[in-house]
Write a protein that holds these residues in place. Structure first.
Motif, PDB file in Angstrom:
ATOM      1  N   ASN A 180       0.835  -1.196   0.000  1.00 22.11           N
ATOM      2  CA  ASN A 180       0.000   0.000   0.000  1.00 22.11           C
ATOM      3  C   ASN A 180       0.875   1.253   0.000  1.00 22.11           C
ATOM      4  O   ASN A 180       1.798   1.373   0.804  1.00 22.11           O
ATOM      5  N   GLN A 181       0.599   2.160  -0.934  1.00 23.92           N
ATOM      6  CA  GLN A 181       1.315   3.423  -1.110  1.00 23.92           C
ATOM      7  C   GLN A 181       2.684   3.251  -1.777  1.00 23.92           C
ATOM      8  O   GLN A 181       3.367   4.247  -2.046  1.00 23.92           O
ATOM      9  N   LYS A 182       3.086   2.024  -2.058  1.00 29.41           N
ATOM     10  CA  LYS A 182       4.334   1.820  -2.787  1.00 29.41           C
ATOM     11  C   LYS A 182       4.067   1.911  -4.283  1.00 29.41           C
ATOM     12  O   LYS A 182       2.949   1.644  -4.748  1.00 29.41           O
ATOM     13  N   VAL A 183       5.101   2.271  -5.036  1.00 32.30           N
ATOM     14  CA  VAL A 183       4.994   2.307  -6.495  1.00 32.30           C
ATOM     15  C   VAL A 183       5.812   1.151  -7.047  1.00 32.30           C
ATOM     16  O   VAL A 183       7.034   1.077  -6.828  1.00 32.30           O
ATOM     17  N   LEU A 184       5.124   0.238  -7.734  1.00 30.61           N
ATOM     18  CA  LEU A 184       5.770  -0.965  -8.250  1.00 30.61           C
ATOM     19  C   LEU A 184       6.044  -0.851  -9.744  1.00 30.61           C
ATOM     20  O   LEU A 184       5.289  -0.211 -10.491  1.00 30.61           O
ATOM     21  N   SER A 185       7.099  -1.491 -10.172  1.00 28.67           N
ATOM     22  CA  SER A 185       7.332  -1.669 -11.602  1.00 28.67           C
ATOM     23  C   SER A 185       6.544  -2.890 -12.051  1.00 28.67           C
ATOM     24  O   SER A 185       6.066  -3.684 -11.221  1.00 28.67           O
ATOM     25  N   ILE A 186       6.408  -3.072 -13.344  1.00 27.35           N
ATOM     26  CA  ILE A 186       5.708  -4.256 -13.849  1.00 27.35           C
ATOM     27  C   ILE A 186       6.434  -5.516 -13.400  1.00 27.35           C
ATOM     28  O   ILE A 186       5.813  -6.499 -12.996  1.00 27.35           O
ATOM     29  N   GLU A 187       7.746  -5.490 -13.456  1.00 31.28           N
ATOM     30  CA  GLU A 187       8.525  -6.654 -13.050  1.00 31.28           C
ATOM     31  C   GLU A 187       8.269  -7.000 -11.588  1.00 31.28           C
ATOM     32  O   GLU A 187       8.111  -8.171 -11.230  1.00 31.28           O
ATOM     33  N   GLU A 188       8.201  -5.988 -10.730  1.00 34.60           N
ATOM     34  CA  GLU A 188       7.919  -6.228  -9.306  1.00 34.60           C
ATOM     35  C   GLU A 188       6.499  -6.761  -9.110  1.00 34.60           C
ATOM     36  O   GLU A 188       6.266  -7.656  -8.288  1.00 34.60           O
ATOM     37  N   LEU A 189       5.550  -6.208  -9.849  1.00 33.10           N
ATOM     38  CA  LEU A 189       4.160  -6.657  -9.743  1.00 33.10           C
ATOM     39  C   LEU A 189       4.035  -8.142 -10.075  1.00 33.10           C
ATOM     40  O   LEU A 189       3.309  -8.887  -9.402  1.00 33.10           O
ATOM     41  N   LEU A 190       4.765  -8.570 -11.109  1.00 29.72           N
ATOM     42  CA  LEU A 190       4.627  -9.940 -11.584  1.00 29.72           C
ATOM     43  C   LEU A 190       5.272 -10.968 -10.663  1.00 29.72           C
ATOM     44  O   LEU A 190       5.186 -12.169 -10.918  1.00 29.72           O
ATOM     45  N   ARG A 191       5.892 -10.506  -9.583  1.00 29.42           N
ATOM     46  CA  ARG A 191       6.406 -11.450  -8.590  1.00 29.42           C
ATOM     47  C   ARG A 191       5.279 -11.979  -7.684  1.00 29.42           C
ATOM     48  O   ARG A 191       5.480 -12.929  -6.922  1.00 29.42           O
ATOM     49  N   TYR A 192       4.135 -11.335  -7.764  1.00 29.21           N
ATOM     50  CA  TYR A 192       2.986 -11.711  -6.938  1.00 29.21           C
ATOM     51  C   TYR A 192       1.966 -12.463  -7.792  1.00 29.21           C
ATOM     52  O   TYR A 192       1.907 -12.305  -9.024  1.00 29.21           O
ATOM     53  N   PRO A 193       1.132 -13.291  -7.155  1.00 29.77           N
ATOM     54  CA  PRO A 193       0.075 -13.985  -7.919  1.00 29.77           C
ATOM     55  C   PRO A 193      -0.938 -12.982  -8.475  1.00 29.77           C
ATOM     56  O   PRO A 193      -1.435 -12.120  -7.747  1.00 29.77           O
ATOM     57  N   ILE A 194      -1.217 -13.095  -9.755  1.00 32.63           N
ATOM     58  CA  ILE A 194      -2.130 -12.179 -10.440  1.00 32.63           C
ATOM     59  C   ILE A 194      -3.445 -12.894 -10.730  1.00 32.63           C
ATOM     60  O   ILE A 194      -3.451 -14.060 -11.152  1.00 32.63           O
ATOM     61  N   ILE A 195      -4.536 -12.191 -10.518  1.00 32.53           N
ATOM     62  CA  ILE A 195      -5.885 -12.729 -10.769  1.00 32.53           C
ATOM     63  C   ILE A 195      -6.518 -11.922 -11.900  1.00 32.53           C
ATOM     64  O   ILE A 195      -6.622 -10.696 -11.807  1.00 32.53           O
ATOM     65  N   LEU A 196      -6.914 -12.597 -12.964  1.00 34.07           N
ATOM     66  CA  LEU A 196      -7.476 -11.925 -14.134  1.00 34.07           C
ATOM     67  C   LEU A 196      -8.842 -12.502 -14.498  1.00 34.07           C
ATOM     68  O   LEU A 196      -9.170 -13.632 -14.148  1.00 34.07           O
TER      69      LEU A 196
END
Length: 295
Positions: A180-196
């Motif tokens: 929360n309140q952090k700014v992530l890069s796409i690469e950092e985001l993709l380290r987490y499980p993504i739900i689509l």
């Protein structure tokens, strides 16, 4: 017989109904000689005598009585049809069939549906759920009058009127509070499980194309079939969901979910009202589209 002018049957009907050529002329706003001439034309065309003159006016022959039994039914049906057309024109009766997703019905169309129903309570509303490809098929098959979909839509058979602008985002629950309140890069985001959402959705296609443009392949941990599941999975901490911000505004406001901030801009999405380009709209569909344009 099929070539006989319909107006001749109309004159015959009123003469038979009133039993008077004079009264028939008054009902039709024509002269009595015109009535007599029309009846003679009809008798000549059929090769039968339809009326017998008497002291009170005219009476039907047996052949005329047979013809009248059919013409009377036709007149009743035509009168009912004209009444039905007037009801449809004035929106006193009829139906409106709209295709779209549950989320667009709930978060975009619902206010317009409420207003439309208040103004035209006689119109039955049918909301038919489907993905964008399904709604396009429904429209082309005549199963819906209009569709509400995410743009862009490129199809020469369809006309799409631009409506609401939406903004997609990634959301997470308390399990990922450190983001929360952090700014992530796409690469950092993709380290987490993504739900689509499912692969056929426009939102899924849009985010997949965006990430590919940055050189990343988006592989979700979960694929779900509704916005409600995207929200619930994120709330339970099963991963980070990609969802339209307007569809999750309540959860963001109350703090049960928060938005993941990225160092890239996610482009806005447009919602469009879709109709067949060369097909005339029903009065109900035209009024509904007009209502959304005034918003």
């Amino acid at each position: 017989m099929s070539m006989i002018n319909f107006e001749l049957y109309k004159v015959f009907y009123w003469a038979a109904k009133t039993g008077s050529l004079t009264q028939a002329a008054k009902s039709l706003f024509i002269t009595q000689p015109s009535v007599s001439h029309a009846i003679k034309q009809l008798e000549d065309s059929l090769g039968l005598s339809l009326f017998i003159r008497n002291s009170k006016g005219v009476a039907l022959t047996p052949e005329g009585a047979t013809l009248y039994s059919y013409i009377e039914q036709s007149h009743i049906l035509i009168t009912q049809a004209e009444k039905k057309m007037a009801e449809l024109k004035n929106l006193d009766n009829g139906e409106l069939r709209i295709g779209g997703s549950d989320s667009l019905f709930k978060h975009y169309l619902l206010p317009f549906i409420e207003i439309f129903h208040q103004q035209y309570p006689g119109i039955r509303l049918h909301l038919i759920h489907g993905t964008t490809p399904e709604v396009i098929s429904y429209l082309k098959e005549g199963l819906v009058d209009l569709g509400v979909v995410r743009m862009p839509i490129t199809d020469p058979q369809l006309e799409v009127r631009q409506g609401l602008q939406l903004q997609d985002c990634f959301i997470a629950g308390s399990r990922y509070a450190e983001l929360n309140q952090k700014v992530l890069s796409i690469e950092e985001l993709l380290r987490y499980p993504i739900i689509l959402f499912s692969r056929s959705s426009r939102a899924r296609m849009a985010i997949t194309d965006l990430f590919q443009g940055y050189g990343y392949e988006l592989k979700p941990e979960f694929e779900v079939g509704s916005v409600g599941l995207l929200i619930e999975f994120a709330r339970k901490g099963l991963g980070i969901s990609f969802v339209t911000r307007e569809f999750v505004s309540k959860e963001l406001e109350e703090g049960s979910l928060f938005e993941i901030k990225l160092d890239v801009q996610l482009p806005p999405a447009q919602v469009g009202m879709m109709t067949m380009r060369y097909m005339p709209l029903t009065t109900a569909a035209s009024k509904f589209i007009e209502l959304t344009r005034r918003a």
